[in-house]
Design an enzyme around this catalytic site. Sequence first.
Site, PDB file in Angstrom:
ATOM      1  N   LYS A 117      45.721  26.537  44.486  1.00  0.00           N
ATOM      2  CA  LYS A 117      44.262  26.099  44.149  1.00  0.00           C
ATOM      3  C   LYS A 117      44.011  24.689  44.579  1.00  0.00           C
ATOM      4  CE  LYS A 117      41.399  29.677  42.848  1.00  0.00           C
ATOM      5  NZ  LYS A 117      40.444  30.270  41.783  1.00  0.00           N
ATOM      6  N   LYS A 199      45.199  37.058  51.679  1.00  0.00           N
ATOM      7  CA  LYS A 199      44.362  38.316  50.641  1.00  0.00           C
ATOM      8  C   LYS A 199      42.666  37.748  50.937  1.00  0.00           C
ATOM      9  CE  LYS A 199      43.075  36.318  46.192  1.00  0.00           C
ATOM     10  NZ  LYS A 199      42.674  36.666  44.825  1.00  0.00           N
ATOM     11  N   LYS A 202      36.534  35.960  47.756  1.00  0.00           N
ATOM     12  CA  LYS A 202      35.088  35.466  47.801  1.00  0.00           C
ATOM     13  C   LYS A 202      34.849  34.224  48.647  1.00  0.00           C
ATOM     14  CE  LYS A 202      34.569  37.088  43.091  1.00  0.00           C
ATOM     15  NZ  LYS A 202      35.853  36.421  42.574  1.00  0.00           N
TER      16      LYS A 202
HETATM   17  N1  AQP Z   1      42.106  40.598  47.967  1.00  0.00           N
HETATM   18  C1  AQP Z   1      42.241  41.372  46.860  1.00  0.00           C
HETATM   19  N2  AQP Z   1      42.851  42.541  46.662  1.00  0.00           N
HETATM   20  C2  AQP Z   1      42.974  43.240  45.531  1.00  0.00           C
HETATM   21  N3  AQP Z   1      42.555  42.609  44.510  1.00  0.00           N
HETATM   22  C3  AQP Z   1      41.744  41.288  44.427  1.00  0.00           C
HETATM   23  N4  AQP Z   1      41.359  40.628  43.439  1.00  0.00           N
HETATM   24  C4  AQP Z   1      40.775  39.420  44.208  1.00  0.00           C
HETATM   25  N5  AQP Z   1      41.281  39.403  45.405  1.00  0.00           N
HETATM   26  C5  AQP Z   1      41.850  40.739  45.541  1.00  0.00           C
HETATM   27  C6  AQP Z   1      41.304  41.036  41.910  1.00  0.00           C
HETATM   28  O1  AQP Z   1      39.996  40.971  41.670  1.00  0.00           O
HETATM   29  C7  AQP Z   1      40.062  40.649  40.318  1.00  0.00           C
HETATM   30  C8  AQP Z   1      38.996  39.388  39.797  1.00  0.00           C
HETATM   31  O2  AQP Z   1      39.301  38.349  40.652  1.00  0.00           O
HETATM   32  P1  AQP Z   1      38.695  36.791  40.283  1.00  0.00           P
HETATM   33  O3  AQP Z   1      37.334  36.871  40.906  1.00  0.00           O
HETATM   34  O4  AQP Z   1      38.789  36.443  38.814  1.00  0.00           O
HETATM   35  O5  AQP Z   1      39.695  35.870  41.006  1.00  0.00           O
HETATM   36  P2  AQP Z   1      40.379  35.755  42.541  1.00  0.00           P
HETATM   37  O6  AQP Z   1      41.722  36.685  42.328  1.00  0.00           O
HETATM   38  O7  AQP Z   1      40.522  34.325  42.703  1.00  0.00           O
HETATM   39  O8  AQP Z   1      39.401  36.383  43.482  1.00  0.00           O
HETATM   40  P3  AQP Z   1      38.814  35.724  44.717  1.00  0.00           P
HETATM   41  O9  AQP Z   1      37.934  36.897  45.390  1.00  0.00           O
HETATM   42  O10 AQP Z   1      39.875  35.227  45.495  1.00  0.00           O
HETATM   43  O11 AQP Z   1      38.080  34.522  44.316  1.00  0.00           O
HETATM   44  P4  AQP Z   1      37.951  33.159  44.591  1.00  0.00           P
HETATM   45  O12 AQP Z   1      37.865  32.864  46.070  1.00  0.00           O
HETATM   46  O13 AQP Z   1      36.649  32.536  44.077  1.00  0.00           O
HETATM   47  O14 AQP Z   1      39.361  32.632  44.152  1.00  0.00           O
HETATM   48  C9  AQP Z   1      41.492  40.090  39.842  1.00  0.00           C
HETATM   49  O15 AQP Z   1      42.065  41.049  39.160  1.00  0.00           O
HETATM   50  C10 AQP Z   1      42.177  40.068  41.034  1.00  0.00           C
HETATM   51  O16 AQP Z   1      43.318  40.313  40.992  1.00  0.00           O
END
Ligand code: AQP
Length: 333
Positions: A117, A199, A202
């Site tokens: 990050k 991966k 969002k």
């Molecule tokens: N691509 C993915 N495949 C499987 N699981 C995923 N998770 C996130 N992306 C994938 C799981 O979603 C849960 C919540 O995630 P989060 O929103 O707290 O944070 P993150 O992992 O940082 O998700 P994003 O979508 O990538 O958000 P941003 O872009 O804001 O950083 C977790 O259990 C995660 O494992």
Amino acid sequence: MEQQQKKKSILSGIQPTGVFTLGNYIGAVKNWAPMQDEFDCAYMIADLHAITVRQDPKVFKQQILSCYALLLSCGIDPEKSIVFIQSQNKNHAQLSWVLSCYTQFGELSRMTQFKDKSAKHADNVNAGLFTYPSLMAADILLYQADLVPVGADQTQHLELTRNIANRFNGIYGNVFKIPEGYVPKAGAKIMSLADPTKKMSKSDENPNACILILDEKDQIIKKFKRAVTDSEMEVCYREGKDGINNLMTIYGAVTGKSMDEITAEFAGKGYGDFKVAVGEAVADHLRPVREEYARLMADKAYLESCYRKGAELSERISRRTLEKVMKKVGFIL
Ligand code: AQP
């Protein structure tokens, strides 16, 4: 006297950084509803975590509510679980400060999420981004959670939480339950449609890289049609076929079909047919979520009653742990 066996407790959360992606859904949220019968669950909108990256206040406020509604739309039932917004329970921030004094600089420096990050947001490498694992430890330990659902990307955080808890218990006695990781039966890592080695996220700037769970059917199909695959013709799960492997994983997750069944279903057919089938299956699977979301967002009073109740319950439960911690450290209560 026969004792009734107490259910194990689980805590999980998601950041309100946008509409959930199909990755968040398949990897996490979809598995949370069925857990409610087996465990005592607490589910949280992790809005304090989300400000480690700059958020637009108006959009952020709207997203917190909309992500809360999305959790309910995905089958999380506020009558069965504690469903709350993290910032509405001040115990999280307070325990986080205490625990950050029991977390070592070296431990935080090794967190891969911090490295990722801070590289992605090089203009805003703030202290919160660095210490956010202490907040995550507080989230989990406040509820004396037995289990924390973990994806592959979260194991390092859980390990650190366990280390902090053990360190604290080593000094002050048995204050925290040491949580275990819980790998849900279903749940896989979903990759970006534009770059299947990354991966699905969002916050991806490329709108074609991810399916959002509120996307309309034609949008979903269009995005799958554009998904990056390979130059072969065969729908089969094999090393080196990252794009197809990802689409097969998605199709399997929403239809319940195995890889072998999917391979047989699309034998002799091209990628074009397969992509449309994946798009249709995903859109049909998500339709009830979209419909329930629209219904809930039209009933703000109900949503408010749910998150107010969630805040009260989470505060009441977590206060017990926080008070114990404060007493042990020597604060005057
Ligand atoms: N691509 C993915 N495949 C499987 N699981 C995923 N998770 C996130 N992306 C994938 C799981 O979603 C849960 C919540 O995630 P989060 O929103 O707290 O944070 P993150 O992992 O940082 O998700 P994003 O979508 O990538 O958000 P941003 O872009 O804001 O950083 C977790 O259990 C995660 O494992």
